[in-house]
Design a protein around this motif. Structure first.
Motif, PDB file in Angstrom:
ATOM      1  N   ALA A 116     -93.773  69.475  66.814  1.00 51.96           N
ATOM      2  CA  ALA A 116     -93.935  70.304  65.619  1.00 51.96           C
ATOM      3  C   ALA A 116     -93.954  71.788  65.996  1.00 51.96           C
ATOM      4  CB  ALA A 116     -95.210  69.924  64.880  1.00 51.96           C
ATOM      5  N   GLU A 117     -94.604  72.105  67.100  1.00 57.03           N
ATOM      6  CA  GLU A 117     -94.658  73.497  67.552  1.00 57.03           C
ATOM      7  C   GLU A 117     -93.274  73.992  67.939  1.00 57.03           C
ATOM      8  OE1 GLU A 117     -96.708  76.297  71.017  1.00 57.03           O
ATOM      9  OE2 GLU A 117     -96.866  74.118  71.114  1.00 57.03           O
ATOM     10  N   ALA A 118     -92.506  73.147  68.643  1.00 63.08           N
ATOM     11  CA  ALA A 118     -91.164  73.547  69.060  1.00 63.08           C
ATOM     12  C   ALA A 118     -90.271  73.786  67.845  1.00 63.08           C
ATOM     13  CB  ALA A 118     -90.551  72.480  69.961  1.00 63.08           C
ATOM     14  N   ARG A 119     -90.366  72.932  66.839  1.00 61.70           N
ATOM     15  CA  ARG A 119     -89.588  73.130  65.610  1.00 61.70           C
ATOM     16  C   ARG A 119     -89.910  74.480  64.988  1.00 61.70           C
ATOM     17  NH1 ARG A 119     -91.402  67.781  64.684  1.00 61.70           N
ATOM     18  NH2 ARG A 119     -89.737  66.240  65.043  1.00 61.70           N
ATOM     19  N   GLU A 120     -91.185  74.783  64.937  1.00 61.72           N
ATOM     20  CA  GLU A 120     -91.614  76.051  64.348  1.00 61.72           C
ATOM     21  C   GLU A 120     -91.064  77.225  65.152  1.00 61.72           C
ATOM     22  OE1 GLU A 120     -95.770  78.433  63.309  1.00 61.72           O
ATOM     23  OE2 GLU A 120     -95.802  76.276  63.676  1.00 61.72           O
ATOM     24  N   ARG A 121     -91.062  77.113  66.463  1.00 62.05           N
ATOM     25  CA  ARG A 121     -90.616  78.216  67.308  1.00 62.05           C
ATOM     26  C   ARG A 121     -89.112  78.467  67.168  1.00 62.05           C
ATOM     27  NH1 ARG A 121     -92.501  77.646  73.328  1.00 62.05           N
ATOM     28  NH2 ARG A 121     -91.664  79.771  73.385  1.00 62.05           N
ATOM     29  N   VAL A 122     -88.306  77.389  67.186  1.00 61.21           N
ATOM     30  CA  VAL A 122     -86.859  77.613  67.085  1.00 61.21           C
ATOM     31  C   VAL A 122     -86.482  78.113  65.696  1.00 61.21           C
ATOM     32  CG1 VAL A 122     -86.185  76.030  68.931  1.00 61.21           C
ATOM     33  CG2 VAL A 122     -86.418  75.158  66.582  1.00 61.21           C
ATOM     34  N   ARG A 123     -87.166  77.612  64.668  1.00 58.59           N
ATOM     35  CA  ARG A 123     -86.885  78.087  63.315  1.00 58.59           C
ATOM     36  C   ARG A 123     -87.319  79.540  63.134  1.00 58.59           C
ATOM     37  NH1 ARG A 123     -88.849  72.403  60.568  1.00 58.59           N
ATOM     38  NH2 ARG A 123     -86.787  71.404  60.487  1.00 58.59           N
ATOM     39  N   ALA A 124     -88.446  79.904  63.735  1.00 55.61           N
ATOM     40  CA  ALA A 124     -88.922  81.285  63.646  1.00 55.61           C
ATOM     41  C   ALA A 124     -87.975  82.228  64.374  1.00 55.61           C
ATOM     42  CB  ALA A 124     -90.330  81.390  64.231  1.00 55.61           C
ATOM     43  N   LEU A 144     -79.752  91.792  67.270  1.00 56.23           N
ATOM     44  CA  LEU A 144     -79.017  90.544  67.438  1.00 56.23           C
ATOM     45  C   LEU A 144     -78.874  90.202  68.914  1.00 56.23           C
ATOM     46  CD1 LEU A 144     -77.325  88.195  66.326  1.00 56.23           C
ATOM     47  CD2 LEU A 144     -75.334  89.715  66.418  1.00 56.23           C
ATOM     48  N   ALA A 145     -78.595  91.205  69.737  1.00 52.99           N
ATOM     49  CA  ALA A 145     -78.454  90.956  71.177  1.00 52.99           C
ATOM     50  C   ALA A 145     -79.749  90.413  71.757  1.00 52.99           C
ATOM     51  CB  ALA A 145     -78.046  92.248  71.892  1.00 52.99           C
ATOM     52  N   GLU A 146     -80.872  90.985  71.342  1.00 49.73           N
ATOM     53  CA  GLU A 146     -82.162  90.518  71.838  1.00 49.73           C
ATOM     54  C   GLU A 146     -82.465  89.110  71.329  1.00 49.73           C
ATOM     55  OE1 GLU A 146     -84.845  93.540  70.592  1.00 49.73           O
ATOM     56  OE2 GLU A 146     -84.150  95.001  72.100  1.00 49.73           O
ATOM     57  N   HIS A 147     -82.118  88.856  70.059  1.00 49.34           N
ATOM     58  CA  HIS A 147     -82.302  87.503  69.514  1.00 49.34           C
ATOM     59  C   HIS A 147     -81.481  86.492  70.304  1.00 49.34           C
ATOM     60  CE1 HIS A 147     -81.746  83.978  67.001  1.00 49.34           C
ATOM     61  NE2 HIS A 147     -80.458  84.256  66.908  1.00 49.34           N
ATOM     62  N   ASP A 148     -80.241  86.820  70.612  1.00 50.79           N
ATOM     63  CA  ASP A 148     -79.377  85.891  71.329  1.00 50.79           C
ATOM     64  C   ASP A 148     -79.978  85.529  72.685  1.00 50.79           C
ATOM     65  OD1 ASP A 148     -76.584  84.601  71.327  1.00 50.79           O
ATOM     66  OD2 ASP A 148     -76.612  85.653  73.245  1.00 50.79           O
ATOM     67  N   ALA A 149     -80.492  86.529  73.377  1.00 48.75           N
ATOM     68  CA  ALA A 149     -81.110  86.273  74.683  1.00 48.75           C
ATOM     69  C   ALA A 149     -82.358  85.406  74.525  1.00 48.75           C
ATOM     70  CB  ALA A 149     -81.457  87.590  75.367  1.00 48.75           C
ATOM     71  N   ARG A 150     -83.191  85.720  73.538  1.00 45.37           N
ATOM     72  CA  ARG A 150     -84.412  84.939  73.315  1.00 45.37           C
ATOM     73  C   ARG A 150     -84.083  83.513  72.907  1.00 45.37           C
ATOM     74  NH1 ARG A 150     -85.959  89.489  70.135  1.00 45.37           N
ATOM     75  NH2 ARG A 150     -85.615  88.185  68.274  1.00 45.37           N
ATOM     76  N   PHE A 151     -83.077  83.349  72.063  1.00 43.39           N
ATOM     77  CA  PHE A 151     -82.696  82.035  71.543  1.00 43.39           C
ATOM     78  C   PHE A 151     -82.305  81.088  72.679  1.00 43.39           C
ATOM     79  CE2 PHE A 151     -79.354  79.168  69.949  1.00 43.39           C
ATOM     80  CZ  PHE A 151     -80.038  78.529  68.921  1.00 43.39           C
TER      81      PHE A 151
END
Length: 230
Positions: A116-124, A144-151
């Motif tokens: 459940a925590e992992a779902r919340e993290r990837v969705r966030a 967007l570049a920072e999001h891509d790296a974090r994702f």
């Protein structure tokens, strides 16, 4: 950095406050590189940068070292720092070949281990960039570049493989690709749509679908960058 280049850049970079933090200097220099105002191969002189930003040499030294570790600058004995070259098409293809071997497995493993925590993290993380940037300057697309790296780092983390996560961190290809991808065009919309499909599969605990979604995303990203690479 030549005097001519330094004079040209003065019109692009506002003088930094004397109380500026190292992070501010980092973003200012990084924006010059990512926007192409400092072209590949351009010398980056510590003293010239300090004058340009109206700061002491100490934060500039720290920042240039950090940018070297990210692969955006290179350092040669007796010559100092210069802007790293853009990735060649063969280097892009090689980078994505590595990622295609590692990241679909990571996505599948993340789906298998999802909580459940992992779902919340990837969705966030996906929600952190609700829409693609409309501009092609670093100041506009850096989120967007920072999001891509974090994702991609988050999915590697959720796979449970620290070795894989560290391998991806060492590729030094991420920022170079964004230098290419936002050179006069936008690639954010397909990127976010592909990320959403990966998140949906991981959140549903569907390992095979997560693997295929990641594979499709990486292949599409590779093709986009190869199409526009110099």
């Amino acid at each position: 950095m030549s005097n001519e280049l330094e004079n040209r850049l003065k019109g692009l970079v506002p003088a930094a406050r004397r109380s500026v933090l190292t992070e501010d200097v980092y973003e200012r220099i990084k924006s010059l590189i990512m926007n192409g105002d400092l072209e590949p191969g351009a010398r980056v002189n510590i003293y010239a940068v300090a004058r340009l930003l109206d700061v002491s040499q100490t934060p500039v030294r720290e920042v240039l070292s950090a940018l070297e570790s990210e692969g955006l600058l290179t350092k040669e004995p007796l010559r100092g720092y210069s802007v790293a070259p853009q990735l060649r098409p063969d280097q892009i293809a090689d980078l994505y070949q590595l990622r295609l071997l590692l990241e679909p497995w990571a996505a599948a493993r993340a789906a298998e281990r999802v909580t459940a925590e992992a779902r919340e993290r990837v969705r966030a993380e996906l929600a952190s960039v609700p829409q693609a940037p409309q501009g092609t300057r670093y100041e506009e697309y850096h989120g967007l570049a920072e999001h891509d790296a974090r994702f991609h780092d988050l999915i590697a983390e959720l796979s449970g493989s620290e070795a894989l996560r560290e391998s991806l961190r060492r590729t030094h290809g991420h920022l170079h690709l964004f230098r290419i991808g936002y050179a006069g065009r936008r690639t954010g919309d397909p990127t976010l749509a592909e990320h959403a499909r990966v998140v949906e599969a991981i959140a549903a605990g569907e390992a095979e679908a997560a693997s295929e979604a990641m594979r499709a995303h990486l292949a599409a990203a590779r093709d986009r960058f190869l199409e526009i690479s110099p």
